[in-house]
Design an enzyme around this catalytic site. Structure first.
Site, PDB file in Angstrom:
ATOM      1  N   ASP A 137      -3.338   1.602  -0.810  1.00 41.13           N
ATOM      2  CA  ASP A 137      -2.959   0.700   0.268  1.00 41.13           C
ATOM      3  C   ASP A 137      -2.650   1.448   1.553  1.00 41.13           C
ATOM      4  OD1 ASP A 137      -3.187  -1.987  -0.632  1.00 41.13           O
ATOM      5  OD2 ASP A 137      -1.603  -1.547  -2.067  1.00 41.13           O
ATOM      6  N   GLU A 152       3.493   2.619   0.996  1.00 42.81           N
ATOM      7  CA  GLU A 152       2.057   2.310   1.078  1.00 42.81           C
ATOM      8  C   GLU A 152       1.714   1.534   2.346  1.00 42.81           C
ATOM      9  OE1 GLU A 152       1.003   0.101  -2.483  1.00 42.81           O
ATOM     10  OE2 GLU A 152       2.877  -0.996  -2.480  1.00 42.81           O
ATOM     11  N   HIS A 212     -14.444  -6.276 -12.456  1.00 44.18           N
ATOM     12  CA  HIS A 212     -14.277  -6.083 -13.890  1.00 44.18           C
ATOM     13  C   HIS A 212     -15.337  -5.159 -14.463  1.00 44.18           C
ATOM     14  CE1 HIS A 212     -11.742  -9.918 -14.432  1.00 44.18           C
ATOM     15  NE2 HIS A 212     -11.013  -8.847 -14.290  1.00 44.18           N
ATOM     16  N   CYS A 252       0.883   7.921  -6.448  1.00 43.52           N
ATOM     17  CA  CYS A 252       0.328   7.184  -7.592  1.00 43.52           C
ATOM     18  C   CYS A 252      -0.959   6.445  -7.238  1.00 43.52           C
ATOM     19  CB  CYS A 252       1.367   6.225  -8.167  1.00 43.52           C
ATOM     20  SG  CYS A 252       1.886   4.958  -6.997  1.00 43.52           S
TER      21      CYS A 252
HETATM   22  C1  PEP Z   1      -1.665   1.980  -4.193  1.00 39.45           C
HETATM   23  O1  PEP Z   1      -1.690   1.115  -3.323  1.00 39.45           O
HETATM   24  O2  PEP Z   1      -2.062   3.155  -4.023  1.00 39.45           O
HETATM   25  C2  PEP Z   1      -1.157   1.660  -5.532  1.00 39.45           C
HETATM   26  C3  PEP Z   1      -0.949   2.596  -6.420  1.00 39.45           C
HETATM   27  O3  PEP Z   1      -0.959   0.361  -5.829  1.00 39.45           O
HETATM   28  P1  PEP Z   1      -2.138  -0.691  -6.112  1.00 39.45           P
HETATM   29  O4  PEP Z   1      -3.428   0.076  -6.236  1.00 39.45           O
HETATM   30  O5  PEP Z   1      -1.770  -1.386  -7.357  1.00 39.45           O
HETATM   31  O6  PEP Z   1      -2.090  -1.549  -4.898  1.00 39.45           O
HETATM   32 MG    MG Z   2      -0.598  -0.706  -3.571  1.00 38.87          MG
END
Ligand code: PEP
Ligand code: MG
Length: 590
Positions: free
Chosen positions: A467, A443, A201, A514
């Site tokens: 991930d 991922e 956090h 993303c």
């Molecule tokens: C990722 O794994 O890159 C992703 C965008 O999802 P999160 O970070 O929420 O696991």
């Molecule tokens: Mg992810």
């Protein structure tokens, strides 16, 4: 004591969690939870002790609400939600009952009773392997410090009062969210903590507040003391204690340059994102909370490329109803018109635990009941989320995306649930977008290897590099001990991303990224060279990425990705990319 001037320059490597450069005088904070004296009381004093606790709770509630207002007015509303959780913890009936019982039956002061109960909770949470639950210990400690401070009729928790007039850099073992918000920002320009990770956090707060921050420095060196000088380099995760005049001058020049460059980006807020040879890329933003929508729009995002719905879902049980989820998704859909939003179905699990759902402990949460696995096992709740997303698709451009896909069947079964939700809505005469686009997150390496099959089932793929790196290299993304092995430029990761983009294009669908790597300016040329269609990034990086893309040309980037095939290490790829990118936008590669 050695004077600061005579101490040698010392560099400590940690993890940069909030970019920026700051320097100044150091203050070392001790933020331990202070143990009150174990004192006894008379039976006649029990009632007044319990009253004292009620008053302290009222005062604490007011302080937390004040902090929350302050942070909202600073345009960091997503961080303000953390204080909602603090308010809930403050009023936890089980804790308060136990405290009262100790005072009544053991005749101990309320301070001691409160301390002993919360300490027990904190200690047991700290022993749990799950990082999300461990992080809750920090929240409980934060609230407890305030309550105990108020019981002592002091404002113990307020950091600003304890800071020296000239403090600029705070060093501490760890900082709680309210320590961070309470810092007087006219004094504190940066901080570094021994503990912490990207997802703590405190890291979220620092990014919201735009304070340069480094975590996981493991140990503040023995000789370091309040009054020393230090530089916090949030870009490279570096803390430099007692910098030489030359180092300081170099950093001041860098910071000056950075300020100039950032202020020059305002004029590309409304510009399209395209390379110098006219290849367009959609540049969207990632959000966790609705409060971020205004800053995302301010930064000129072309919609939301990843709405992580689990954060609001975990924050408050009331928000989980179909009515509330629909209202939430509608708000995003309306706010992001005409571009729209990609709503990712719940990705609970891993480091985002939901205690009431995990009645059986997970031995290995990142390889366990996470993401789409959990949704498919909880069909009623999955249906509520899908119905809500569909209903929102009637008021704006909404796409739906499934996280943590490791098999083709998961995509097919998720689509069946979506179809069933559509049928229900149709039967009920509730409008939705019949053509809603469906995407799969890539991922997990197994999903890359079957990307052609997945691509035939969906309208787009979105690569979650956070991930993908973790599962490709077997490096826990939140374990600071192995952080050095968490390598976005690992050749295996690049090869998997290349394979995914090619599979999408072979099947005539688009492919985005993303994960955090989408915001990494060193890697932008790779994404252009691979022909990635969309990048969804943190809003703070958005304009820098748009600027970088405008300087690049797709042909040279294409050659670059071919050259990268020759490298066998992450370091070589990283150096090659930095050298390449420096030719196009040296101003951002500090
Ligand atoms: C990722 O794994 O890159 C992703 C965008 O999802 P999160 O970070 O929420 O696991
Ligand atoms: Mg992810």
């Amino acid at each position: 004591m050695t004077s600061a001037a005579s101490k040698p320059e010392t560099r400590i490597q940690g993890i940069g969690v909030s970019p920026g450069i700051s320097w100044g005088l150091v203050e070392i904070l001790s933020t331990a939870l202070e143990e009150p004296e174990e004192a006894s009381i008379e039976r006649s004093e029990v009632e007044s002790e319990i009253n004292r606790l009620s008053l302290a709770l009222v005062a604490t509630r007011e302080q937390i609400s004040e902090l929350q207002k302050e942070i909202i007015s600073e345009d960091a509303e997503n961080s303000a939600a953390i204080f909602d959780a603090h308010l809930l913890l403050l009023e936890d009936a089980t804790v308060l009952k136990e405290v009262q019982k100790i005072t009544e039956s053991e005749l101990k002061t309320i301070d001691w009773a409160y301390f002993s109960v919360v300490k027990r909770y904190i200690d047991s949470l700290r022993k749990i392997a799950d990082p999300y639950l461990r992080e809750r210990a920090v929240d409980i400690e934060d609230v407890a410090k305030r309550v105990l401070g108020n019981l002592r009729r002091t404002t113990h928790g307020a950091v600003p009062g304890q800071l020296n007039a000239q403090t600029n850099i705070v060093l501490s073992h760890d900082l709680t969210p309210s320590d961070t918000v309470s810092m007087d920002r006219s004094k504190v320009r940066g901080f570094a903590t021994e503990a912490g990770s990207q997802t703590s956090h405190t890291a979220i707060m620092a990014r919201s507040l735009n304070i340069a921050a480094v975590v996981a420095i493991h140990k503040i060196p023995e000789g370091c003391s309040t009054g020393d000088t230090a530089i916090v380099d949030g870009h490279h995760g570096l803390v430099i204690l007692n910098p030489s005049p030359e180092t300081l001058a170099d950093y001041k020049a860098l910071a000056e340059k950075e300020k100039l460059v950032v202020s020059g980006l305002d004029n590309i807020k409304d510009a399209p994102t395209e390379t110098s040879d006219g290849v367009t890329i959609t540049l969207s933003a990632n959000i966790e909370f609705l409060q971020e929508l205004s800053s995302v729009a301010d930064q000129g995002a072309e919609g939301i490329g990843l709405y992580r719905t689990e954060f609001f879902y975990l924050s408050n049980q009331e928000l989980r109803s179909e009515e509330n989820q629909t209202a939430n998704y509608r708000e995003v859909a309306e706010a992001t018109a005409p571009h729209g939003v990609i709503i990712r179905t719940l990705d609970i699990g891993g480091d985002k635990m939901c205690p009431e759902l995990y009645t059986v402990p997970e031995p290995n949460p990142f390889l366990g009941w996470r993401g789409i696995r959990l949704s498919l096992d909880r069909p009623a709740d999955f249906r509520i989320q899908l119905r809500s997303i569909l209903k929102a698709s009637a008021v704006g451009k909404v796409r739906v995306m499934f996280p943590f896909i490791s098999t083709l069947e998961e995509v097919q079964r998720s689509k069946q649930h979506l179809e069933a939700a559509k049928t229900e809505l149709r039967d009920q005469g509730i409008p939705f977008d019949e053509e809603i686009e469906v995407g799969a997150m890539i991922e997990i390496p197994s999903a890359v290897m079957i990307a052609d099959h997945i691509a035939r089932e969906v309208d787009f793929l979105s690569i979650g590099t956070n991930d993908l790196i973790q599962y490709t290299t077997a490096v826990d993304r939140v374990n600071d001990r192995v952080a050095g092995l968490y390598q976005p430029t690992h050749p295996a990761v690049i090869a998997l991303i290349r394979e995914t983009v090619e599979a999408a294009h072979r099947n005539n669908i688009w492919c985005g990224i993303c994960g955090e790597a989408a915001s990494d300016l060193r890697m932008t040329p790779i994404w252009v060279g691979l022909g990635v269609d969309e990048l969804s990034v943190g809003s703070a990086q958005l304009l820098k990425i748009r600027h970088a893309i405008s300087k690049l040309d797709s042909e040279s980037c294409g050659k670059l990705v071919e050259e990268l095939r020759a490298h066998g290490t992450a370091g070589e790829i990283e150096r090659h990319c930095i050298n390449f990118a420096k030719e196009f936008y040296p101003e951002f590669l500090i």
